[in-house]
Enzyme design. Structure first.
Site, PDB file in Angstrom:
ATOM      1  N   PHE A 150      56.700  30.077  24.784  1.00 31.99           N
ATOM      2  CA  PHE A 150      57.541  31.279  24.744  1.00 31.99           C
ATOM      3  C   PHE A 150      57.910  31.743  26.147  1.00 31.99           C
ATOM      4  CE2 PHE A 150      55.399  31.811  20.456  1.00 31.99           C
ATOM      5  CZ  PHE A 150      56.499  31.342  19.755  1.00 31.99           C
ATOM      6  N   LYS A 167      60.922  27.712  13.196  1.00 35.93           N
ATOM      7  CA  LYS A 167      61.053  27.467  14.628  1.00 35.93           C
ATOM      8  C   LYS A 167      61.500  26.045  14.924  1.00 35.93           C
ATOM      9  CE  LYS A 167      58.379  27.591  18.950  1.00 35.93           C
ATOM     10  NZ  LYS A 167      58.353  26.160  19.235  1.00 35.93           N
ATOM     11  N   THR A 198      62.740  20.734  25.621  1.00 33.17           N
ATOM     12  CA  THR A 198      63.788  19.786  25.994  1.00 33.17           C
ATOM     13  C   THR A 198      63.914  19.704  27.511  1.00 33.17           C
ATOM     14  OG1 THR A 198      64.968  20.339  23.957  1.00 33.17           O
ATOM     15  CG2 THR A 198      66.216  19.201  25.661  1.00 33.17           C
ATOM     16  N   LYS A 250      63.147  24.967  25.966  1.00 34.23           N
ATOM     17  CA  LYS A 250      62.096  24.828  26.978  1.00 34.23           C
ATOM     18  C   LYS A 250      61.446  23.454  26.943  1.00 34.23           C
ATOM     19  CE  LYS A 250      59.091  28.012  26.536  1.00 34.23           C
ATOM     20  NZ  LYS A 250      58.155  27.283  25.656  1.00 34.23           N
ATOM     21  N   PHE A 281      75.952  24.657  27.622  1.00 34.80           N
ATOM     22  CA  PHE A 281      76.671  24.495  26.361  1.00 34.80           C
ATOM     23  C   PHE A 281      78.159  24.369  26.682  1.00 34.80           C
ATOM     24  CE2 PHE A 281      72.700  25.882  24.753  1.00 34.80           C
ATOM     25  CZ  PHE A 281      72.649  25.603  23.393  1.00 34.80           C
ATOM     26  N   ARG A 303      52.274  20.652  24.374  1.00 41.00           N
ATOM     27  CA  ARG A 303      51.404  20.993  23.250  1.00 41.00           C
ATOM     28  C   ARG A 303      51.771  20.175  22.017  1.00 41.00           C
ATOM     29  NH1 ARG A 303      52.783  26.865  22.272  1.00 41.00           N
ATOM     30  NH2 ARG A 303      54.758  26.128  23.079  1.00 41.00           N
ATOM     31  N   TRP A 309      70.125  17.644  27.481  1.00 42.87           N
ATOM     32  CA  TRP A 309      70.186  17.470  26.022  1.00 42.87           C
ATOM     33  C   TRP A 309      71.174  16.352  25.684  1.00 42.87           C
ATOM     34  CZ3 TRP A 309      73.477  17.255  21.941  1.00 42.87           C
ATOM     35  CH2 TRP A 309      72.907  17.381  20.656  1.00 42.87           C
ATOM     36  N   ALA A 339      51.489  30.627  21.653  1.00 44.34           N
ATOM     37  CA  ALA A 339      51.504  31.477  22.836  1.00 44.34           C
ATOM     38  C   ALA A 339      51.603  32.955  22.495  1.00 44.34           C
ATOM     39  CB  ALA A 339      52.665  31.087  23.752  1.00 44.34           C
TER      40      ALA A 339
END
Length: 557
Positions: free
Chosen positions: A301, A105, A73, A71, A382, A94, A410, A273
């Site tokens: 999230f 995480k 990224t 998210k 991917f 954030r 990415w 969150a």
């Protein structure tokens, strides 16, 4: 293979004043923290009030999985892509908590070629904002016990002190502690505990405040304890709010850094969150909207948590209104929601993908029909994603009225998200939002929680024991019934059971605890077994981190 940190450390960064000049922020308004990050003065913020707002894009996601969604990224990649197609854009994120950085995480600075830099500094101490929040929180905690020790003029019932200490680290041993041991000189023994710093009400206030004076006033309204006859004791009763504001007077200024493509990013505030509001500061977002054509902001999230709180708490209190939403997903994560084991996600599995898309479909429905926002599905690509899987996803979402854009940010940075940027601009320009809240302000606290659970989570009911129901009635009797609710629950599922993947329906949501955040002006509904102080995993991320002989951090993501 390049790691996120190796890519970040090779970045050709501009001096932060050069980045600021792109948006006409003069150097006199910057307070540099080294060469590549700075705070922007509140005086400059005041000069922006009469400018029109740009467009606000809300980035959210499906329920997170071990497969990862990307998210942050995507937020960074979209911001860079919008700048590439000629839209002056600022990304608002954030600040990372060091608990997850050293836990499991990971960081919150993006990844691959869609990152904000200096990544290692952002993920660690940054400009000290979270430390300032923790200090202000713990000053208040110390003042409470000090007041009791020196005679307790306010009549605080030590059994009803509700203010906890905090630390910006995952430390399960601090969840429940006893303080004041060691004799009369150390105060009165009582049961206490720690939350993680980003779950502190001070952090929520920090992110919702619109000025330094508003911050000070909100801090004064924090309820810290009750007397024996249940009269609330406020931080201002202890004369604590002025000193707390003094600790936060520099932290409240937004932080500016840059992306790998040298575009500005505001990173400010860091509430979780799953247990707090999950969005960056109102001051940062409002300022960015005055400076840019587009602002990309992220809610933590899934859309059941971060996005709902952004809508029902942040937007309600600040006047912010998103123009559209982007839901981030991966085919791998959707197959995980369809029941595939983590090690098998690289294999084509159309049946599992179709089953797992129920999670995405519910988020799309919530955003379009309960938040009233047009939305786009952004799929992080991917290499093992197959053409058949991509086609199935697009066909399924077409039936839901949500366009799907395959993204490669990415690996390619902003260039890999240009299709998403064009789709966002087209949606904003052609599809007006029909913004709405999930519940109305004048509903009861119980009905607000019931609305979120039944409308968004697919639950059949909410449940609570007599103690929790009495707490809710007391809050309403005390005048807090008009406040929005902030649900603390697992991020991994629409239910309160993290093991329930996909889109569970017909479940019960049990309210375990209710907490008043009077300064932040919301009521926290703690559901299931969610922890406000996380623990570290068996092998924490810190085990792979080190510093080389030249002082560079290695092993971070």
């Amino acid at each position: 293979m390049s790691t996120d940190i190796s890519i970040a450390q090779k970045a050709k960064m501009l001096r932060i004043a050069q980045v600021a000049q792109k948006f006409d922020i003069e150097e006199e308004y910057l307070e540099p923290y080294g060469h590549y990050k700075a705070k922007i003065s509140l005086e400059f913020m005041d000069t922006l009030k009469d400018r029109p707002n740009g467009k606000l894009v809300l980035i959210t996601a499906i329920n997170p999985t071990p497969a990862g969604e990307g998210k942050t990224t995507t937020s960074v990649g979209l911001g860079d892509a919008l700048n590439r197609i000629g839209k002056k854009t600022i990304t608002c994120l954030r600040e990372p908590s060091m608990g997850p950085v050293f836990g499991m995480k990971g960081g919150a600075a993006g990844g691959g070629y869609s990152q904000v830099v200096p990544m290692d500094e952002i993920n660690l101490h940054f400009t000290g904002d979270i430390s300032a929040v923790a200090m202000a929180n713990n000053l208040l905690a110390a003042l409470i016990d000090n007041h009791v020790f020196h005679g307790n003029e306010l009549g605080i019932d030590v059994r009803r002190i509700v203010w906890k200490r905090v630390i910006d680290m995952n430390d399960r041993s601090l969840r429940e502690i006893t303080v004041g041991l060691g004799g009369p000189g150390n105060g009165f023994p009582r049961q206490d505990g720690f939350d993680i710093a980003v779950a502190s009400e001070v952090m929520a206030i920090f992110c919702l405040a619109t000025s330094l004076q508003d911050l000070r006033d909100r801090l004064g309204r924090i309820v810290v304890a009750y007397t024996r006859d249940l009269k609330p004791i406020l931080a201002k009763d202890l004369k604590a709010h002025g000193a707390m504001a003094a600790l936060l007077k520099d932290a409240i200024k937004p932080n500016m850094v840059q992306t790998l493509e040298n575009n500005p990013a505001f990173i400010h505030g860091g509430p979780f969150a799953n247990i707090a509001t999950g969005t960056n500061s109102v001051i940062a977002t409002q300022s960015a909207l005055k400076l840019a054509d587009y602002v990309v902001t992220e809610a933590g999230f899934g859309a059941d948590l971060g996005a709902e709180k952004f809508i029902d708490i942040v937007c309600r209190k600040s006047g912010l209104r998103p123009d559209c939403a982007v839901i981030v997903a991966t085919i791998r994560a959707l197959k995980y929601h369809g029941g595939v084991d983590l090690q098998d996600l690289g294999k084509e599995d159309l049946a599992a993908l179709e089953k797992g898309m129920a999670n995405l479909e519910r988020h799309v429905n919530n955003i379009r029909n309960h938040y009233g926002l047009p939305c786009i599905v952004a799929v992080n690509h991917f290499t093992l994603d197959t053409d058949a899987e991509i086609k199935m996803l697009k066909d399924k979402m077409a039936a839901q009225g949500a366009p799907v854009v395959i993204c490669h940010h990415w690996a390619e940075g902003g260039k890999g998200a240009e299709d998403l940027a064009r789709a966002v601009v087209q949606m904003v320009e052609t599809t007006p939002a029909n913004f709405k809240f999930v519940y109305e302000e004048n509903e009861t606290l119980w009905n607000k929680m019931n609305a979120v659970a039944t409308k968004l989570y697919g639950a059949k009911e909410i449940m609570a024991d007599s103690r929790v129901r009495a707490q809710i009635r007391k809050l309403e009797d005390d005048g807090y019934g008009s406040y929005p609710i902030c649900v603390a629950k697992t991020q991994y599922s629409f239910s309160t059971d993290p093991a329930l993947r996909g889109a569970p329906s017909g479940h019960s949501v049990t309210l375990r605890e209710v907490r008043l955040a009077a300064g932040a002006e919301f009521v926290v509904m703690v559901c299931g077994d969610v922890m406000t102080m996380p623990g570290l995993p068996r092998i924490p991320s810190s085990a792979s981190m080190d510093v080389d002989s030249e002082g560079r951090i290695i092993g971070m993501f």
